[in-house]
Each structure stands twice: as structure tokens, then as C-alpha cells.
Design a protein around this motif. Sequence first.
Motif, mmCIF file in Angstrom:
data_model
loop_
_atom_site.group_PDB
_atom_site.id
_atom_site.type_symbol
_atom_site.label_atom_id
_atom_site.label_comp_id
_atom_site.label_asym_id
_atom_site.label_seq_id
_atom_site.Cartn_x
_atom_site.Cartn_y
_atom_site.Cartn_z
ATOM 1 N N VAL A 54 8.243 -4.225 1.395
ATOM 2 C CA VAL A 54 9.400 -3.716 0.966
ATOM 3 C C VAL A 54 10.564 -4.215 1.269
ATOM 4 C CG1 VAL A 54 10.597 -1.154 0.285
ATOM 5 C CG2 VAL A 54 7.924 -1.684 0.295
ATOM 6 N N PRO A 55 11.536 -5.000 0.508
ATOM 7 C CA PRO A 55 12.626 -5.574 1.134
ATOM 8 C C PRO A 55 13.497 -4.470 1.660
ATOM 9 C CG PRO A 55 12.105 -6.355 -0.814
ATOM 10 C CD PRO A 55 11.177 -5.268 -0.692
ATOM 11 N N ASP A 56 14.479 -4.757 2.522
ATOM 12 C CA ASP A 56 15.652 -3.820 3.086
ATOM 13 C C ASP A 56 17.081 -4.791 2.364
ATOM 14 O OD1 ASP A 56 17.802 -2.252 3.935
ATOM 15 O OD2 ASP A 56 17.263 -3.162 6.095
ATOM 16 N N HIS A 57 17.369 -4.329 1.067
ATOM 17 C CA HIS A 57 18.581 -5.100 0.588
ATOM 18 C C HIS A 57 20.080 -4.925 1.301
ATOM 19 C CE1 HIS A 57 15.768 -6.198 -2.449
ATOM 20 N NE2 HIS A 57 15.480 -5.031 -2.958
ATOM 21 N N ARG A 58 20.473 -6.127 1.699
ATOM 22 C CA ARG A 58 21.768 -5.938 2.497
ATOM 23 C C ARG A 58 22.760 -7.028 1.698
ATOM 24 N NH1 ARG A 58 20.292 -5.662 8.758
ATOM 25 N NH2 ARG A 58 18.605 -4.421 8.220
ATOM 26 N N ASP A 59 22.454 -7.366 0.439
ATOM 27 C CA ASP A 59 23.227 -8.072 -0.259
ATOM 28 C C ASP A 59 24.194 -7.348 -1.140
ATOM 29 O OD1 ASP A 59 21.900 -8.305 -3.526
ATOM 30 O OD2 ASP A 59 20.603 -7.835 -1.893
ATOM 31 N N VAL A 60 24.997 -8.229 -1.943
ATOM 32 C CA VAL A 60 25.988 -7.478 -3.102
ATOM 33 C C VAL A 60 25.682 -8.189 -4.221
ATOM 34 C CG1 VAL A 60 27.651 -6.672 -1.445
ATOM 35 C CG2 VAL A 60 28.086 -9.030 -2.370
ATOM 36 N N VAL A 61 24.561 -8.779 -4.549
ATOM 37 C CA VAL A 61 24.075 -9.358 -5.948
ATOM 38 C C VAL A 61 23.502 -8.673 -6.594
ATOM 39 C CG1 VAL A 61 23.025 -11.288 -6.799
ATOM 40 C CG2 VAL A 61 24.496 -11.629 -4.615
ATOM 41 N N LEU A 62 22.453 -7.977 -6.159
ATOM 42 C CA LEU A 62 21.371 -7.149 -6.868
ATOM 43 C C LEU A 62 21.993 -5.913 -7.394
ATOM 44 C CD1 LEU A 62 18.085 -7.800 -4.929
ATOM 45 C CD2 LEU A 62 18.947 -9.188 -7.069
ATOM 46 N N SER A 63 21.643 -5.573 -8.673
ATOM 47 C CA SER A 63 21.769 -4.122 -9.203
ATOM 48 C C SER A 63 21.184 -3.223 -8.465
ATOM 49 C CB SER A 63 21.540 -4.178 -10.820
ATOM 50 O OG SER A 63 20.211 -4.313 -11.090
ATOM 51 N N GLU A 64 21.392 -1.997 -8.643
ATOM 52 C CA GLU A 64 20.761 -0.791 -8.224
ATOM 53 C C GLU A 64 19.033 -0.876 -8.701
ATOM 54 O OE1 GLU A 64 21.197 1.227 -5.550
ATOM 55 O OE2 GLU A 64 23.018 0.020 -5.471
ATOM 56 N N GLU A 65 18.995 -0.971 -10.085
ATOM 57 C CA GLU A 65 17.581 -1.124 -10.631
ATOM 58 C C GLU A 65 16.957 -2.354 -9.988
ATOM 59 O OE1 GLU A 65 20.619 -1.091 -12.351
ATOM 60 O OE2 GLU A 65 20.508 0.326 -13.748
ATOM 61 N N GLU A 66 17.416 -3.564 -9.678
ATOM 62 C CA GLU A 66 16.692 -4.649 -9.313
ATOM 63 C C GLU A 66 16.508 -4.416 -7.600
ATOM 64 O OE1 GLU A 66 18.770 -8.294 -11.529
ATOM 65 O OE2 GLU A 66 19.960 -7.265 -10.143
ATOM 66 N N ARG A 67 17.474 -3.472 -7.005
ATOM 67 C CA ARG A 67 16.788 -3.276 -5.649
ATOM 68 C C ARG A 67 15.699 -2.091 -5.542
ATOM 69 N NH1 ARG A 67 21.214 -2.880 -1.593
ATOM 70 N NH2 ARG A 67 22.901 -4.474 -2.227
ATOM 71 N N ALA A 68 15.674 -1.407 -6.503
ATOM 72 C CA ALA A 68 14.699 -0.393 -6.590
ATOM 73 C C ALA A 68 13.426 -1.089 -6.945
ATOM 74 C CB ALA A 68 14.767 0.653 -7.731
ATOM 75 N N ALA A 69 13.408 -2.236 -7.615
ATOM 76 C CA ALA A 69 12.002 -2.697 -8.070
ATOM 77 C C ALA A 69 11.433 -3.582 -6.873
ATOM 78 C CB ALA A 69 12.565 -3.873 -9.367
#
Length: 332
Positions: free
Chosen positions: A297-312
Motif C-alpha cells: 500500500v503506497p503512502d502517496h506524497r505527490d501532487v500528480v495523482l487524483s484522489e481516485e488514483e490514490r485510493a486505487a
Amino acid sequence: MGTEERMRQPAIDVAHGATGEPRIEGIVDRVERVADRVVAVTWRAADGRELPPWTPGAHIDVELAPGLVRQYSLCGDPADLSRWRIAVLREPEGRGGSCRVHDLERGDRLWLGGPRNNFELWSASRYVFIAGGIGITPILPMVRAADAAGADWCLHYGGRDRRSMAFVDELARYGDRVAVRPQDEQGPLDIDAIIGATRPGTRVYCCGPEGLLAAVTERCAALPPRYLHTERFRGSVTGTDHDGPIEVECRASGVTVTVGPDESVLDALERVGGVVIASSCRDGVCGTCEATVLDGVPDHRDVVLSEEERAAGDVMMTCVSRARTSRLVLDL
């Protein structure tokens, strides 16, 4: 415009840099001051060819010196493939890129990469654009596109003072669709009023300082996630509860590495070698270093992905993101 899938736009050209991505040799065609501490730089291809196509919201990489690569939004006309234009705010306390841009002169040659678009303008009948300061750069071609498409749109543009606000004269052609709000004359943008007047189905696009983005995001909490689109200048690289060591397996290359608390996945992979991964900004804003996640499970810290992509959780930006699990398996 018109698709709900995040679009990728490969660069086209002739030479490859350290990132492994194609690059273009660009020559500075024009440098002009467009506001206090803001210059616009227009590039053309050094070999006279057309430049790769782009859409509103796209950015390019500019290699200002060996190892000094910065990303800047395109703010020209997407229909003109003979030129790319960027605008850059001089930040003397920054990391050196903006000052180097301000020193450019007509005829200078630099390597350019891209374009890429992580801030795509999706098709809609109504838009609200909100820009703060130099955040007007990706919004400017969006305004042109929305107007050309006959959409219902408005722009709220705030800045420190009128002298610091780029492209005000260029925006004057749109009349009262554009509200220019210098803070020293009228105070800060009234985000409550702007968002409160937004009708259902309107897409909201915002770019600017972190305070403005935070305020807009808070006020748009009731909107469906896909209707708010923001672009930040930096990734989120602050520490969290997931900053311990993590094990990263690169399935395709057979490399496994332990990523320390004080290094990125990208840094660790470069340290051990054996894995080819392109990178550019190393700050979570450009999307070059994206990797597919096979397990963990990634811990997203970018500003590229959308909330849906982060959740996926099926992709991550290896330059800033870490893991919520002790182990990640990547398709690298």
C-alpha cells in the motif's frame, strides 16, 4: 478534453538525457518581462521543426544546467506548434532555477523535455478558474480553450498587487468574465463567495500558493472529487507515521532494496543500481518516475495523482512517496 482518464503525452525527439526520456534542443526566441519579477520565455526548436503538441495544463522540463531541471507550465497557444512559452516568477530564496531563467537571453540553447499533463482540462459546460500569482500560467490556456469551446466560464485572479500579476492585459479581452483582484486594492479573493456561487456540475480549476489551494479545497469539500482540479508547485514530502524502513522488490528486474527513513524509493534504487527508472523533478510534481504497484500500500506524497488514483493504490511516484506497509512490490 472529453475523457475521464488521465492523459499522458510522450515527448518527441532526438536526444536522451540522464532520465532516459526524449528531449528537444530549444533555442530562446524571446524573453519579456510580463510583471514585477515575472518573465515570459518563448522557445522554438533549434532545428526548426515543429514542437510536440500539448493541451492546456501541460508543463515542460527545462534543463537549466547539468543536474538542474525544473518544470514550468506552458502558457502559450496550443495551436502554435512553432513556439512554447513559459512564465517564471523570480524567487531569490528558492533553489536557483527561477534566477537562472531570468538570466536567459535570446539565442540561448537548452534541453527541453515533455510536454506532460497532470492538470488536464476536462470537458464541461461550466468552469470556475481560480489563480493566485504565478498560478495563472496553466490557467491562461485553459481560459482560451473554454472560451473557444463556447463554455460558460469565469476567472478569479488574485495577486499581491497589480504590478505583480502577469498577463492582465492579455486577459482584458474577455471583459467581465475575468475578475482581477489585487490584494492591496481589494483584499484577498473571497473564496466563500466564489465557491458559494458555483452551480452543480461546474468544474473548478485552481493553481497558486498553498494557502489558496487549501482554502479552495476546504470550500469544495461537498463537491464530487472529480469536479475540483488543483495544481501545486511542490509535492508533500513531510514526515508521517510511515517513515520507517521499507523493503521494495522490483519484480521485473529481480532487485530488492531496503529504503531507509531518510531516502526516497528512487534514491534507494539508484543507490543499488540494476533498475532503470526515469525521473525529473524529484519533488512529486511531474509524474516521470511513476511505477506500477503490484503489492503493498503506497503512502502517496505527490501532487500528480487524483484522489481516485490514490485510493486505487496501483501506481506511485517513487521520488517522494513511500509505503503504509513494510513491503512494496513494484513492476520495475
